[in-house]
Write an enzyme that holds these catalytic residues in place. Structure first.
Site, PDB file in Angstrom:
ATOM      1  CG  HIS A 222      41.747  38.977  37.905  1.00 28.18           C
ATOM      2  ND1 HIS A 222      41.758  37.680  37.408  1.00 28.18           N
ATOM      3  CD2 HIS A 222      42.990  39.205  38.414  1.00 28.18           C
ATOM      4  CE1 HIS A 222      42.962  37.163  37.594  1.00 28.18           C
ATOM      5  NE2 HIS A 222      43.723  38.052  38.207  1.00 28.18           N
TER       6      HIS A 222
ATOM      7  CG  PHE B 236      36.261  47.457  43.946  1.00 31.57           C
ATOM      8  CD1 PHE B 236      37.208  48.428  43.627  1.00 31.57           C
ATOM      9  CD2 PHE B 236      35.611  47.534  45.170  1.00 31.57           C
ATOM     10  CE1 PHE B 236      37.499  49.457  44.509  1.00 31.57           C
ATOM     11  CE2 PHE B 236      35.891  48.564  46.059  1.00 31.57           C
ATOM     12  CZ  PHE B 236      36.843  49.525  45.720  1.00 31.57           C
ATOM     13  NE  ARG B 237      33.957  41.084  48.065  1.00 34.21           N
ATOM     14  CZ  ARG B 237      33.325  41.804  48.988  1.00 34.21           C
ATOM     15  NH1 ARG B 237      33.933  42.106  50.126  1.00 34.21           N
ATOM     16  NH2 ARG B 237      32.096  42.220  48.772  1.00 34.21           N
TER      17      ARG B 237
ATOM     18  CG  ASP C 245      48.714  40.389  42.051  1.00 26.29           C
ATOM     19  OD1 ASP C 245      47.479  40.499  42.224  1.00 26.29           O
ATOM     20  OD2 ASP C 245      49.215  40.084  40.957  1.00 26.29           O
TER      21      ASP C 245
ATOM     22  CE1 TYR D 191      43.715  31.213  36.572  1.00 28.65           C
ATOM     23  CE2 TYR D 191      44.145  29.296  37.946  1.00 28.65           C
ATOM     24  CZ  TYR D 191      44.502  30.553  37.501  1.00 28.65           C
ATOM     25  OH  TYR D 191      45.639  31.134  37.987  1.00 28.65           O
TER      26      TYR D 191
ATOM     27  CB  ALA E  31      44.591  24.460  41.836  1.00 28.53           C
TER      28      ALA E  31
END
Length: 593
Positions: free
Chosen positions: A312, A314-315, A462, A484, A512
């Site tokens: 999480h 800026f990229r 997102d 995580y 995952a």
């Protein structure tokens, strides 16, 4: 962006000189003659001596700037080349004292003044040592040159050698100066590009210091951790942001409109320029009278308020905004939505994860952080992202909505809040059920229907990484798992519940992704495909391929685990049998005794 200085690095060659290793360094600007003279000097031979280089297995090496480099373990051997002077019918201008024309065959003779002591082993077998050459018509064989003539020749040769040496040194100096200038220019360019990153690091350090100070001064607070500083003021830069305005090529502009855009190839400065281009390209700057300088300040402040988390960051913000931009063009959303809605979609995508701390809502609630307490455990992160977004917009220097009437701003604010809160995955099932219900009779003129569609669009963007090509999508999985694992490690250390999909001891990349793609991504994009059929080929097809790839990876992982179990079982069985034999031998020895 690479350093670029490696292209100017000089080349080093190692020579074997009578068992001694001599290192010779030259630049790429030297010519073959310069290099050969350097080797002659290094080996003690006169300049302009013709030499050859041999490898350890006696293979000849070309003497030029592109010659292969070697090491101290594999030095080159230097051998003088024996050149046999062939007789030629050259007429001597001088006549001998006997009046005869000097047209007799030339004899090989070493030039006076250049003769060097012969080193043992200087000529290999099969090579011809040069014989002394006698100048025609001057001296008889065996007759020595007068000392004054020999001294004159040596003086002339010394002057010539000195002139050559000066010329070589000047050329080498010029090449070295040019080399250093080029390196310095490249460094200046690179340092300029690092300005924004340095400022970002300074900002992060300041935030960390303020956060530590706030924690140390807090007493008797039920919250374990605080990710907020109530006294923090988002102060944008008063001057125009210093990041350079890049001129995007036509190829980049075209690629920017597609979901296949590679977001890993761009520096922060370039991503800021791409975001700025999107607002201009969609007509938002024109239609809402956005000051271009204010737009740049706002983007710079947004960049500063994303943390350096593994995922999480800026990229990720740029990734989501670029996917929204590509969906606007792919689905022709400007024909379905108003410009106000397009502005809401783009701005919400850019602001949707502002100041994300790297720990999800579950951690916030279980750890009773200040965010969870402030927002009553209801989407604490998403509420915080909205709050930070409008804190930035509250600054006059960053308010890109300053020329929008109050009613218009109210509509934009409510729309952004609705979309950012929709990115909370805890609400995924609720939003999907509502959207599917409206899909039966979807009405583009119905405000409620359009609001749900905007919520679905920002949710798609997102979590759209797997829509991109594999080489672009896969690094994001590693980044997400790293984040995580950081959270699960912290939860274990604090005695908090740990989600299995975050536990580094239980989850793999394949496990995952398979469930997430099959049960979250594919159903959501299939629903969008009913409204926009063009999404199937461009976005849904890559999801199916990604699912199949991770399922195949899981089968391979399972097979490897099964093989490892069998190997461990056989090893343990063999060890147990060996122990039993040892016990039997000891027992039999005891019986014999």
């Amino acid at each position: 962006m690479g350093s670029g200085s490696s292209s100017y690095r000089p080349k080093a060659i190692y020579l074997d000189i009578d068992g001694r290793i001599q290192k010779v360094i030259f630049s790429k600007y030297c010519n073959s003659s310069d290099i050969m003279d350097l080797f002659c000097i290094a080996t003690g031979l006169p300049r302009n001596t013709t030499i050859s280089l041999l490898t350890t297995d006696d293979a000849m090496v070309s003497i030029d700037p592109t010659m292969p480099a070697n090491s101290e373990r594999t030095p080159y051997k230097v051998r003088p080349v024996a050149i046999k002077q062939l007789s030629a019918g050259v007429e001597d201008k001088r006549t001998t004292s006997r009046g005869q024309s000097a047209e007799r065959p030339l004899r090989d003779r070493r030039v006076v003044g250049l003769e060097q002591p012969r080193r043992e082993g200087a000529f290999e077998s099969g090579q011809v040592e040069p014989r002394p050459r006698e100048p025609q018509g001057c001296y008889q064989e065996g007759q020595r040159i007068p000392p004054e003539r020999e001294e004159l020749i040596q003086s002339v040769l010394a002057q010539v050698a000195e002139q050559f040496s000066r010329a070589f040194k000047i050329n080498e100096l010029k090449a070295e100066v040019a080399n250093h200038l080029a390196v310095l220019e490249k460094r200046v360019e690179l340092e300029g590009l690092k300005v924004v990153e340095i400022e970002k690091c300074k900002s992060d350090i300041k935030k960390m210091r303020e956060e530590l100070a706030a924690r140390s001064s807090r007493t008797n607070c039920p919250c374990k951790y605080s990710f907020l500083d109530n006294h923090k003021k988002l102060t944008p830069r008063r001057d125009v942001p210093t990041y350079p305005k890049y001129l995007l090529s036509p190829e980049t502009i075209e690629a920017l409109r597609k979901p296949t855009f590679d977001v890993w190839l761009w520096e922060p400065n370039e991503m800021l320029s791409c975001l700025e281009h999107m607002y201009h390209d969609l007509g938002l700057v024109r239609d809402f009278s956005i000051n271009p300088v204010t737009l740049r300040r706002w983007l710079f402040c947004v960049h500063d308020n994303y943390r350096n988390n593994p995922f999480h960051n800026f990229r990720h913000c740029f990734c989501v905004a670029q996917m929204m931009y590509s969906m606007v063009w792919l689905c022709s959303l400007q024909e379905k939505f108003s410009q106000t809605d397009i502005l809401i979609l783009m701005t919400a995508a850019i602001c949707h994860d502002l100041d994300h701390p790297g720990y999800n809502n579950t951690y916030q609630i279980n750890a009773r952080t200040e965010l969870a307490v402030r927002y009553n455990d209801i989407s604490p992160l998403e509420n915080h992202h909205c709050a930070v977004a409008f804190q930035i917009l509250a600054e006059p220097e960053c308010n890109i909505f300053s020329n929008i009437p109050p009613d218009g701003f109210k509509q934009i604010r409510q729309g952004m809040i609705t979309l950012i809160l929709a990115t909370d995955m805890a609400r995924h099932a609720e939003i999907m059920d509502s959207f599917k219900e409206k899909m039966e009779n979807f009405d583009y003129s119905n405000e409620e229907h359009m609001t749900l569609l905007k919520m679905i669009l920002i949710k798609c963007c997102d979590i759209s990484n797997e829509v991109r090509p594999m080489e672009v999508a896969e690094p994001w999985v590693d980044c997400l798992l790293e984040e995580y694992f950081m959270q699960s490690d912290r939860e274990k250390s604090e005695g908090l519940p740990v989600a299995p999909f975050m536990d580094r001891d239980k989850v793999t990349k394949a496990t995952a992704q398979i469930g997430f793609i099959k049960f979250v991504l594919i159903p959501m994009f299939e629903t969008v495909t009913k409204l926009f059929p063009m999404v199937e080929e461009i976005m849904l097809q890559p999801l199916w391929e990604s699912r199949d790839r991770y399922e195949e990876l899981k089968r391979i992982d399972d097979a490897m685990k099964e093989l490892q179990k069998k190997t461990d079982s056989l090893t343990s069985g063999a060890t147990e049998k060996s122990r039993e034999r040892s016990r039997d031998v000891k027992n039999s020895e005891g019986d014999c005794a």
